[in-house]
Design a protein around this motif. Structure first.
Motif, PDB file in Angstrom:
ATOM      1  N   ASP A 101     -30.407 -38.240  -3.180  1.00 30.08           N
ATOM      2  CA  ASP A 101     -31.673 -37.037  -3.074  1.00 30.08           C
ATOM      3  C   ASP A 101     -30.919 -35.714  -3.325  1.00 30.08           C
ATOM      4  O   ASP A 101     -29.825 -35.825  -2.524  1.00 30.08           O
ATOM      5  CB  ASP A 101     -32.700 -37.077  -2.022  1.00 30.08           C
ATOM      6  N   ASP A 102     -31.154 -34.833  -4.083  1.00 30.23           N
ATOM      7  CA  ASP A 102     -30.725 -33.210  -3.966  1.00 30.23           C
ATOM      8  C   ASP A 102     -31.624 -32.553  -3.471  1.00 30.23           C
ATOM      9  O   ASP A 102     -32.987 -32.513  -3.695  1.00 30.23           O
ATOM     10  CB  ASP A 102     -30.533 -33.061  -5.343  1.00 30.23           C
ATOM     11  N   ALA A 103     -31.124 -32.153  -2.303  1.00 31.95           N
ATOM     12  CA  ALA A 103     -32.035 -31.297  -1.554  1.00 31.95           C
ATOM     13  C   ALA A 103     -32.281 -30.008  -1.901  1.00 31.95           C
ATOM     14  O   ALA A 103     -33.184 -29.305  -1.922  1.00 31.95           O
ATOM     15  CB  ALA A 103     -31.340 -31.125  -0.140  1.00 31.95           C
ATOM     16  N   GLU A 104     -31.412 -29.509  -2.846  1.00 30.88           N
ATOM     17  CA  GLU A 104     -31.607 -28.213  -3.425  1.00 30.88           C
ATOM     18  C   GLU A 104     -32.574 -28.110  -4.416  1.00 30.88           C
ATOM     19  O   GLU A 104     -33.545 -27.244  -4.517  1.00 30.88           O
ATOM     20  CB  GLU A 104     -30.344 -27.426  -3.904  1.00 30.88           C
ATOM     21  N   PHE A 105     -32.520 -29.087  -5.421  1.00 28.95           N
ATOM     22  CA  PHE A 105     -33.417 -28.855  -6.660  1.00 28.95           C
ATOM     23  C   PHE A 105     -34.744 -29.966  -6.705  1.00 28.95           C
ATOM     24  O   PHE A 105     -35.455 -29.882  -7.464  1.00 28.95           O
ATOM     25  CB  PHE A 105     -32.709 -28.854  -8.143  1.00 28.95           C
ATOM     26  N   GLY A 106     -34.612 -30.665  -5.565  1.00 27.76           N
ATOM     27  CA  GLY A 106     -35.777 -31.690  -5.291  1.00 27.76           C
ATOM     28  C   GLY A 106     -35.692 -32.963  -6.206  1.00 27.76           C
ATOM     29  O   GLY A 106     -36.274 -33.843  -6.157  1.00 27.76           O
ATOM     30  N   GLY A 107     -34.362 -33.021  -7.088  1.00 33.08           N
ATOM     31  CA  GLY A 107     -34.170 -34.075  -7.900  1.00 33.08           C
ATOM     32  C   GLY A 107     -33.349 -35.227  -7.289  1.00 33.08           C
ATOM     33  O   GLY A 107     -33.113 -35.748  -6.191  1.00 33.08           O
ATOM     34  N   THR A 126     -36.622 -32.926 -11.011  1.00 33.77           N
ATOM     35  CA  THR A 126     -37.648 -33.989 -10.457  1.00 33.77           C
ATOM     36  C   THR A 126     -38.209 -34.803 -11.890  1.00 33.77           C
ATOM     37  O   THR A 126     -38.747 -35.911 -11.547  1.00 33.77           O
ATOM     38  CB  THR A 126     -38.775 -33.320  -9.891  1.00 33.77           C
ATOM     39  N   ASP A 127     -38.012 -34.390 -13.061  1.00 32.66           N
ATOM     40  CA  ASP A 127     -38.297 -35.080 -14.211  1.00 32.66           C
ATOM     41  C   ASP A 127     -37.172 -36.061 -14.550  1.00 32.66           C
ATOM     42  O   ASP A 127     -37.007 -36.614 -15.681  1.00 32.66           O
ATOM     43  CB  ASP A 127     -38.900 -34.220 -15.139  1.00 32.66           C
ATOM     44  N   GLY A 128     -35.960 -35.836 -14.001  1.00 36.00           N
ATOM     45  CA  GLY A 128     -34.916 -36.631 -14.349  1.00 36.00           C
ATOM     46  C   GLY A 128     -33.934 -35.961 -15.475  1.00 36.00           C
ATOM     47  O   GLY A 128     -33.010 -36.858 -16.151  1.00 36.00           O
ATOM     48  N   ILE A 129     -34.275 -34.700 -15.670  1.00 33.69           N
ATOM     49  CA  ILE A 129     -33.458 -34.100 -16.794  1.00 33.69           C
ATOM     50  C   ILE A 129     -32.283 -33.329 -16.134  1.00 33.69           C
ATOM     51  O   ILE A 129     -32.504 -32.718 -15.158  1.00 33.69           O
ATOM     52  CB  ILE A 129     -34.602 -33.097 -17.448  1.00 33.69           C
ATOM     53  N   PRO A 130     -31.248 -33.419 -16.803  1.00 30.37           N
ATOM     54  CA  PRO A 130     -29.878 -33.110 -16.189  1.00 30.37           C
ATOM     55  C   PRO A 130     -30.006 -31.335 -16.157  1.00 30.37           C
ATOM     56  O   PRO A 130     -30.651 -30.636 -17.014  1.00 30.37           O
ATOM     57  CB  PRO A 130     -28.909 -33.263 -17.375  1.00 30.37           C
ATOM     58  N   LEU A 131     -29.518 -30.880 -15.016  1.00 28.78           N
ATOM     59  CA  LEU A 131     -29.522 -29.302 -14.579  1.00 28.78           C
ATOM     60  C   LEU A 131     -27.906 -29.064 -14.958  1.00 28.78           C
ATOM     61  O   LEU A 131     -27.598 -27.894 -15.508  1.00 28.78           O
ATOM     62  CB  LEU A 131     -29.910 -28.810 -13.425  1.00 28.78           C
ATOM     63  N   LYS A 132     -27.103 -29.824 -14.572  1.00 24.84           N
ATOM     64  CA  LYS A 132     -25.704 -29.454 -14.419  1.00 24.84           C
ATOM     65  C   LYS A 132     -24.877 -30.822 -14.414  1.00 24.84           C
ATOM     66  O   LYS A 132     -25.244 -31.855 -13.654  1.00 24.84           O
ATOM     67  CB  LYS A 132     -25.330 -28.922 -12.959  1.00 24.84           C
ATOM     68  N   GLU A 148     -30.205 -25.919 -19.657  1.00 25.50           N
ATOM     69  CA  GLU A 148     -31.827 -25.404 -19.450  1.00 25.50           C
ATOM     70  C   GLU A 148     -32.684 -26.365 -20.464  1.00 25.50           C
ATOM     71  O   GLU A 148     -32.800 -26.415 -21.395  1.00 25.50           O
ATOM     72  CB  GLU A 148     -31.852 -24.169 -19.854  1.00 25.50           C
ATOM     73  N   LYS A 149     -33.816 -26.961 -19.515  1.00 29.37           N
ATOM     74  CA  LYS A 149     -34.837 -27.749 -20.148  1.00 29.37           C
ATOM     75  C   LYS A 149     -34.014 -29.024 -21.165  1.00 29.37           C
ATOM     76  O   LYS A 149     -34.287 -29.179 -22.134  1.00 29.37           O
ATOM     77  CB  LYS A 149     -35.697 -27.018 -21.273  1.00 29.37           C
ATOM     78  N   GLY A 150     -32.911 -29.504 -20.625  1.00 30.52           N
ATOM     79  CA  GLY A 150     -32.279 -30.420 -21.445  1.00 30.52           C
ATOM     80  C   GLY A 150     -31.284 -30.207 -22.298  1.00 30.52           C
ATOM     81  O   GLY A 150     -30.595 -30.822 -23.067  1.00 30.52           O
ATOM     82  N   GLN A 151     -31.342 -28.601 -22.637  1.00 34.04           N
ATOM     83  CA  GLN A 151     -30.410 -28.167 -23.903  1.00 34.04           C
ATOM     84  C   GLN A 151     -29.241 -27.751 -23.005  1.00 34.04           C
ATOM     85  O   GLN A 151     -29.134 -26.811 -22.153  1.00 34.04           O
ATOM     86  CB  GLN A 151     -31.096 -26.926 -24.408  1.00 34.04           C
ATOM     87  N   LEU A 152     -28.031 -27.983 -23.748  1.00 31.38           N
ATOM     88  CA  LEU A 152     -26.571 -27.500 -23.166  1.00 31.38           C
ATOM     89  C   LEU A 152     -26.386 -26.016 -23.501  1.00 31.38           C
ATOM     90  O   LEU A 152     -26.892 -25.481 -24.623  1.00 31.38           O
ATOM     91  CB  LEU A 152     -25.614 -28.181 -23.825  1.00 31.38           C
TER      92      LEU A 152
END
Length: 279
Positions: A101-107, A126-132, A148-152
């Motif tokens: 679990d990621d405490a910072e972003f909730g995912g 939280t939607d399983g989309i990569p941030l980093k 950002e929103k799944g876009q590199l």
């Protein structure tokens, strides 16, 4: 209806009370306010959005507040293809995966392990989309890819744990701007009366002047960024020359520009005729 642009170059600036007060005051007067996230650590864009939501959670800002990042400004810009050495290596995705679990972003955070060593990490929302996505070598960070929103939207390269350069990409994944980190020595001189209560316990006075003043000298290494424009192939000497170019791209007619007070001395040298407000 007027327009105001707030240049945000750090998370610390975003937390300033003066920033919050000036944004809310302008919005209450019916002004259109654009907040531009301009950090060279692109992973701070998402942190900044979340901080912004916290800052204004008790304020009704309606449709007058607009948020952009540097990535938004270059989405449709032309660029150049990344070299194979610059392209993010995702080979670690084939290794054993451990999810937390990621405490910072909730995912979640997925870590990829081989022979007892972490070779990669993927932070998802939280939607399983990569941030980093981050690649490691011998437990040291090598490169991060920011989404950002799944876009590199950018890449960050590291040397000995420190950011060495950031690559800002357009929507096609092409390189538009390169931010190269350098170090330089900054010299400081403090002159004060002998009765001053400031105490430089680790400094020996450099001078003891006859006019009842004491002078201390000090120096430190500080980072600065050179910027390479891969569209026009201009080289900009520092980050503030780049910021000035970005601010000029906004409609200057009746547009108020707000910058962090800490950035003002470096920015005004590149915009000497422009009225700039501080926060």
């Amino acid at each position: 209806m007027g327009q105001a642009v707030f240049l945000v170059t750090s998370l610390a600036g975003l937390r300033k009370t003066t920033f919050r007060n000036k944004v809310t005051a302008l919005v209450s007067e019916g002004e259109d306010v654009t907040i531009l996230f301009a950090m060279v650590r692109f992973d701070e864009f998402e942190q900044a959005r979340r901080q912004l939501a916290i800052t204004f959670k008790h304020h009704e800002l309606g449709n007058h507040l607009h948020v952009q990042s540097l990535a938004d400004l270059v989405k449709t810009s032309t660029g150049v293809a990344l070299t194979p050495a610059e392209t993010f290596n995702q080979d670690f995705l084939a290794f054993e995966q451990k999810t937390f679990d990621d405490a910072e972003f909730g995912g979640t955070v997925d870590r990829y392990v081989k022979d007892g060593e972490i070779f990669g990490e993927v932070i998802k929302d939280t939607d399983g989309i990569p941030l980093k996505m981050t690649q490691f070598d011998h437990n040291e960070i090598v490169q991060s890819a920011i989404f950002e929103k799944g876009q590199l939207i950018g890449l960050m390269d590291f040397e000995q744990g420190h950011l060495s350069q950031s690559l800002l990409l357009n929507s096609q994944g092409e390189l538009v701007y390169r931010f190269i980190r350098h170090m330089r020595t900054v010299n400081w001189l403090y002159s004060m009366g002998k009765t001053s209560k400031l105490n430089f316990s680790n400094q020996v006075p450099d001078e003891d002047s006859p006019n009842n003043r004491v002078v201390y000298r000090a120096s430190e290494k500080k980072p600065f960024y050179e910027v390479v424009d891969h569209v026009s192939y201009h080289r900009l000497g520092d980050l503030y020359e780049f910021y000035a170019m970005v601010l000029r791209s906004f409609d200057q007619s009746g547009c108020q520009l707000f910058v962090d007070l800490d950035d003002n001395p470096d920015l005004v040298t590149h915009m000497p005729q422009q009225l700039i407000f501080n926060y």
